[in-house]
Write a protein that holds these residues in place. Structure first.
Motif, short mmCIF file in Angstrom:
data_model
loop_
_atom_site.label_atom_id
_atom_site.label_comp_id
_atom_site.label_asym_id
_atom_site.label_seq_id
_atom_site.Cartn_x
_atom_site.Cartn_y
_atom_site.Cartn_z
N ALA A 71 22.58 34.95 21.19
CA ALA A 71 22.75 34.25 19.78
C ALA A 71 21.51 33.23 19.57
CB ALA A 71 23.95 33.25 19.98
N THR A 72 21.29 33.51 18.12
CA THR A 72 20.30 32.65 17.46
C THR A 72 20.60 31.24 17.45
OG1 THR A 72 19.57 34.55 16.08
CG2 THR A 72 18.50 32.27 15.28
N PRO A 73 19.72 30.14 17.67
CA PRO A 73 19.92 29.01 17.67
C PRO A 73 20.09 28.57 16.32
CG PRO A 73 18.23 29.19 19.33
CD PRO A 73 18.57 30.55 18.72
N LEU A 74 21.24 27.68 15.83
CA LEU A 74 21.45 27.05 14.69
C LEU A 74 21.60 25.78 14.88
CD1 LEU A 74 23.84 28.81 12.26
CD2 LEU A 74 23.57 26.31 12.17
N GLU A 75 20.85 24.91 14.08
CA GLU A 75 20.70 23.67 13.92
C GLU A 75 22.04 23.22 13.08
OE1 GLU A 75 19.45 19.81 15.17
OE2 GLU A 75 18.87 21.68 15.69
N PRO A 76 22.77 22.20 13.21
CA PRO A 76 23.85 21.87 12.31
C PRO A 76 23.17 21.07 11.32
CG PRO A 76 24.54 21.16 14.68
CD PRO A 76 22.97 21.78 14.82
N GLY A 77 23.78 21.66 10.06
CA GLY A 77 23.35 20.87 8.78
C GLY A 77 22.24 21.78 8.14
N ALA B 18 32.03 21.83 10.20
CA ALA B 18 32.56 22.67 9.14
C ALA B 18 31.29 23.78 8.80
CB ALA B 18 32.90 21.99 7.84
N ILE B 19 32.17 25.01 8.50
CA ILE B 19 31.36 26.10 8.44
C ILE B 19 31.63 26.78 7.08
CG2 ILE B 19 30.55 28.30 9.22
CD1 ILE B 19 31.46 27.38 12.04
N ASP B 20 30.66 27.48 6.51
CA ASP B 20 30.86 27.91 5.13
C ASP B 20 29.67 29.22 4.96
OD1 ASP B 20 31.57 28.54 2.62
OD2 ASP B 20 29.85 27.32 1.60
N VAL B 21 30.46 30.46 4.96
CA VAL B 21 29.59 31.48 4.72
C VAL B 21 30.07 32.14 3.45
CG1 VAL B 21 28.85 33.72 5.62
CG2 VAL B 21 29.48 31.91 7.10
N PRO B 22 29.35 31.95 2.24
CA PRO B 22 29.52 32.51 1.10
C PRO B 22 29.50 33.87 1.03
CG PRO B 22 27.99 30.83 0.99
CD PRO B 22 28.05 31.10 2.20
N GLY B 23 30.50 34.58 -0.16
CA GLY B 23 30.82 36.09 0.25
C GLY B 23 29.36 36.71 -0.03
N VAL B 24 29.19 37.94 0.46
CA VAL B 24 28.15 38.91 0.40
C VAL B 24 28.61 40.13 -0.49
CG1 VAL B 24 26.51 40.46 1.48
CG2 VAL B 24 27.04 38.29 2.33
N PRO B 25 27.83 40.51 -1.75
CA PRO B 25 28.77 41.71 -2.42
C PRO B 25 28.74 42.89 -1.46
CG PRO B 25 26.51 40.69 -3.45
CD PRO B 25 26.69 40.07 -1.95
N GLY B 26 30.22 43.43 -1.58
CA GLY B 26 30.71 44.48 -0.88
C GLY B 26 31.03 44.53 0.68
N THR C 143 35.40 30.34 5.63
CA THR C 143 34.99 29.08 5.81
C THR C 143 35.77 28.37 7.01
OG1 THR C 143 37.03 28.25 4.31
CG2 THR C 143 34.56 28.32 3.50
N VAL C 144 35.46 27.42 7.79
CA VAL C 144 36.06 26.97 8.81
C VAL C 144 35.97 25.36 8.72
CG1 VAL C 144 36.31 26.46 11.42
CG2 VAL C 144 35.63 28.63 10.36
N LYS C 145 37.13 24.74 8.69
CA LYS C 145 36.73 23.32 8.35
C LYS C 145 37.44 22.69 9.69
CE LYS C 145 38.66 23.98 3.54
NZ LYS C 145 39.47 23.47 2.46
N THR D 114 24.25 33.66 4.18
CA THR D 114 23.99 32.39 4.29
C THR D 114 24.98 31.52 5.08
OG1 THR D 114 22.56 32.18 2.15
CG2 THR D 114 23.07 30.00 3.53
N VAL D 115 24.65 31.21 6.23
CA VAL D 115 25.41 30.16 6.92
C VAL D 115 25.11 28.70 6.75
CG1 VAL D 115 26.28 29.64 9.45
CG2 VAL D 115 25.60 31.88 8.88
N LYS D 116 26.14 28.09 6.41
CA LYS D 116 26.14 26.61 6.05
C LYS D 116 26.83 25.88 6.99
CE LYS D 116 25.21 27.75 1.06
NZ LYS D 116 25.79 27.34 -0.38
N THR D 117 26.48 24.84 7.53
CA THR D 117 27.28 23.96 8.29
C THR D 117 27.10 22.50 7.91
OG1 THR D 117 25.41 23.89 10.11
CG2 THR D 117 27.14 25.53 10.41
#
Length: 211
Positions: free
Chosen positions: A91-97, A124-132, A160-162, A199-202
């Motif tokens: 896994a790639t490290p992902l810094e919260p925020g 909280a995690i939000d991954v907006p849609g990707v076309p197709g 999304t994950v809340k 895009t992964v948003k946290t």
């Protein structure tokens, strides 16, 4: 780009001829893309060929040309995923925020991220849609855990994950994949996700006693 009557594959080799990676995400007529592969100083080779099938005579096409485009840029670990990260152990490290982008390289690809907040709290995690792309999220606390699957959105919609609770020292392993994992794109189509990044948003909210 694709060749109308061929199912092609795109392969990356190092200077010694060692195969680094190959993409075969699209079927006949579709293009292929290799993305987010780390390289160092030196020579690399790209091979474009038809997918070999036992007992099948190779196709011939001397009229339809294909095009190869390459792009090189310094890697920014704070903004982009780095392949290979297709398992929780890689896994790639992902810094919260901090938002992070990547590509789902066809139906066979899966991108995993390791989120390790300081202290206890809610993520909280939000991954907006990707076309197709019909996105699916997988959540684990350990690499061997059975995944909690999040698949609420449809094609081109996000997920999304809340308020996912994490305790002191907890780690969240987040993986993204296509809903129909392992499937090639339809004939004549380049696999969805190859051209458009996700895009992964946290958002991390620490518990009061952890502040």
């Amino acid at each position: 780009t694709g060749v109308p009557n061929m199912d092609i594959t795109l392969e990356l080799f190092d200077a010694s001829g060692g195969r680094i990676f190959g993409s075969d995400a699209s079927a006949r007529g579709g293009g292929e893309i290799i993305s987010q592969r780390a390289v160092t100083t030196g020579t690399y080779f790209l091979l474009v060929r038809e997918v070999w099938e036992d007992g099948k005579i190779p196709s011939e096409n001397i009229t339809d040309a294909y095009t190869i485009e390459t792009d090189w840029r310094p890697f920014n670990a704070e903004q982009w995923e780095l392949e290979p990260n297709n398992t929780p152990l890689k896994a790639t490290p992902l810094e919260p925020g901090a938002p992070l982008q990547g590509y789902l390289a066809g139906g066979k690809d899966r991108d995993c991220f390791k989120i390790a907040p300081a202290g206890a709290g809610s993520l909280a995690i939000d991954v907006p849609g990707v076309p197709g792309v019909n996105l699916v999220l997988e959540l684990r606390h350990k690499a061997k855990d059975k995944a909690v699957v999040v698949d609420e959105g449809l094609i081109s919609e996000g997920e999304t994950v809340k308020d996912h609770k994490l305790g002191h020292g907890d780690v969240l392993l987040l993986c993204l994949r296509h809903m129909l994992q392992g499937k090639k794109a339809p004939t004549g189509k380049t696999a969805a996700g190859l051209k458009h990044p996700y895009t992964v948003k946290t958002v991390w909210t620490p518990d009061k006693e952890s502040k």
